[in-house]
Scaffold this motif. Structure first.
Motif, PDB file in Angstrom:
ATOM      1  N   ARG A  71       0.883  -1.166   0.000  1.00 19.58           N
ATOM      2  CA  ARG A  71       0.000   0.000   0.000  1.00 19.58           C
ATOM      3  C   ARG A  71       0.913   1.206   0.000  1.00 19.58           C
ATOM      4  O   ARG A  71       1.670   1.415   0.965  1.00 19.58           O
ATOM      5  N   ARG A  72       0.901   1.944  -1.063  1.00 16.06           N
ATOM      6  CA  ARG A  72       1.846   3.044  -1.266  1.00 16.06           C
ATOM      7  C   ARG A  72       3.265   2.505  -1.119  1.00 16.06           C
ATOM      8  O   ARG A  72       3.643   1.601  -1.833  1.00 16.06           O
ATOM      9  N   ASN A  73       4.062   3.030  -0.178  1.00 14.44           N
ATOM     10  CA  ASN A  73       5.433   2.551   0.012  1.00 14.44           C
ATOM     11  C   ASN A  73       5.550   1.532   1.133  1.00 14.44           C
ATOM     12  O   ASN A  73       6.649   1.124   1.495  1.00 14.44           O
ATOM     13  N   ASN A  74       4.443   1.123   1.702  1.00 13.74           N
ATOM     14  CA  ASN A  74       4.444   0.194   2.829  1.00 13.74           C
ATOM     15  C   ASN A  74       4.231  -1.236   2.339  1.00 13.74           C
ATOM     16  O   ASN A  74       3.194  -1.549   1.772  1.00 13.74           O
ATOM     17  N   LYS A  75       5.226  -2.102   2.575  1.00 17.80           N
ATOM     18  CA  LYS A  75       5.103  -3.509   2.195  1.00 17.80           C
ATOM     19  C   LYS A  75       4.999  -4.370   3.445  1.00 17.80           C
ATOM     20  O   LYS A  75       5.639  -4.107   4.453  1.00 17.80           O
ATOM     21  N   ILE A  76       4.175  -5.410   3.330  1.00 16.02           N
ATOM     22  CA  ILE A  76       4.007  -6.393   4.401  1.00 16.02           C
ATOM     23  C   ILE A  76       4.082  -7.778   3.780  1.00 16.02           C
ATOM     24  O   ILE A  76       3.966  -7.921   2.568  1.00 16.02           O
ATOM     25  N   TYR A  89       5.124  -6.899   9.543  1.00 13.75           N
ATOM     26  CA  TYR A  89       5.488  -5.538   9.162  1.00 13.75           C
ATOM     27  C   TYR A  89       7.003  -5.402   9.079  1.00 13.75           C
ATOM     28  O   TYR A  89       7.746  -6.165   9.698  1.00 13.75           O
ATOM     29  N   ASN A  90       7.461  -4.402   8.328  1.00 13.51           N
ATOM     30  CA  ASN A  90       8.898  -4.187   8.147  1.00 13.51           C
ATOM     31  C   ASN A  90       9.633  -3.893   9.448  1.00 13.51           C
ATOM     32  O   ASN A  90      10.829  -4.147   9.545  1.00 13.51           O
ATOM     33  N   ASP A  91       8.942  -3.365  10.433  1.00 13.51           N
ATOM     34  CA  ASP A  91       9.596  -3.031  11.705  1.00 13.51           C
ATOM     35  C   ASP A  91       9.731  -4.238  12.631  1.00 13.51           C
ATOM     36  O   ASP A  91      10.201  -4.118  13.754  1.00 13.51           O
ATOM     37  N   GLY A  92       9.309  -5.425  12.159  1.00 15.78           N
ATOM     38  CA  GLY A  92       9.428  -6.645  12.949  1.00 15.78           C
ATOM     39  C   GLY A  92       8.173  -7.019  13.714  1.00 15.78           C
ATOM     40  O   GLY A  92       8.075  -8.120  14.250  1.00 15.78           O
ATOM     41  N   ASN A  93       7.206  -6.126  13.790  1.00 19.78           N
ATOM     42  CA  ASN A  93       5.950  -6.432  14.468  1.00 19.78           C
ATOM     43  C   ASN A  93       5.119  -7.405  13.632  1.00 19.78           C
ATOM     44  O   ASN A  93       5.182  -7.404  12.404  1.00 19.78           O
ATOM     45  N   LYS A  94       4.331  -8.220  14.332  1.00 22.61           N
ATOM     46  CA  LYS A  94       3.423  -9.167  13.692  1.00 22.61           C
ATOM     47  C   LYS A  94       2.060  -9.047  14.348  1.00 22.61           C
ATOM     48  O   LYS A  94       1.964  -8.775  15.539  1.00 22.61           O
TER      49      LYS A  94
END
Length: 130
Positions: A71-76, A89-94
């Motif tokens: 979504r836009r520049n956010n990849k999951i 998520y890219n930050d390591g959160n699930k």
């Protein structure tokens, strides 16, 4: 019936799974050279199975375990852990896909798969999605 697809890392191809019997996966393959080599039967240890989540992206494409959505520049990415589909998520959160289902299905689109390399992305990725 649970829907699966699988990735053959040797051939660098994605296939829809047709059946499973005695440790072997059968599929429908349209390329004659692949059928001749493999007789459209793959040992399960030689492929990467990916289960359908039951959800579709904003374009109506099925979302499978291992998919990359954007979504836009956010990849999951989507994984299957402890009996649950997870959004990574890219930050390591699930988080469980159940908690963000509406966001995923309304705003995100499938753009790839974690099992593809950059070279594989040259292939027409869209042909493997409904």
């Amino acid at each position: 019936m649970i829907d699966y697809r699988f990735y053959d890392p040797d051939m660098r191809e994605m296939h829809s799974m047709k059946g499973y019997d005695n440790g072997k996966i059968t599929c429908e393959i349209t390329e004659p050279s692949v059928i001749a080599q493999n007789n459209d039967i793959f040992p399960i240890k030689d492929v990467i199975l990916m289960q359908y989540t039951g959800y579709r992206d904003k374009n109506g494409r099925k979302i499978y375990e291992g998919d990359i959505l954007q979504r836009r520049n956010n990849k999951i990415s989507i994984s299957y852990e402890d009996g649950c589909f997870m959004v990574n998520y890219n930050d390591g959160n699930k988080v469980s896909i159940l908690n963000v289902k509406n966001t995923i299905t309304d705003l995100y689109e499938v753009v790839g798969c974690i099992h593809y390399t950059d070279e594989d992305m040259v292939l027409d990725y869209n042909e493997y999605y409904e």
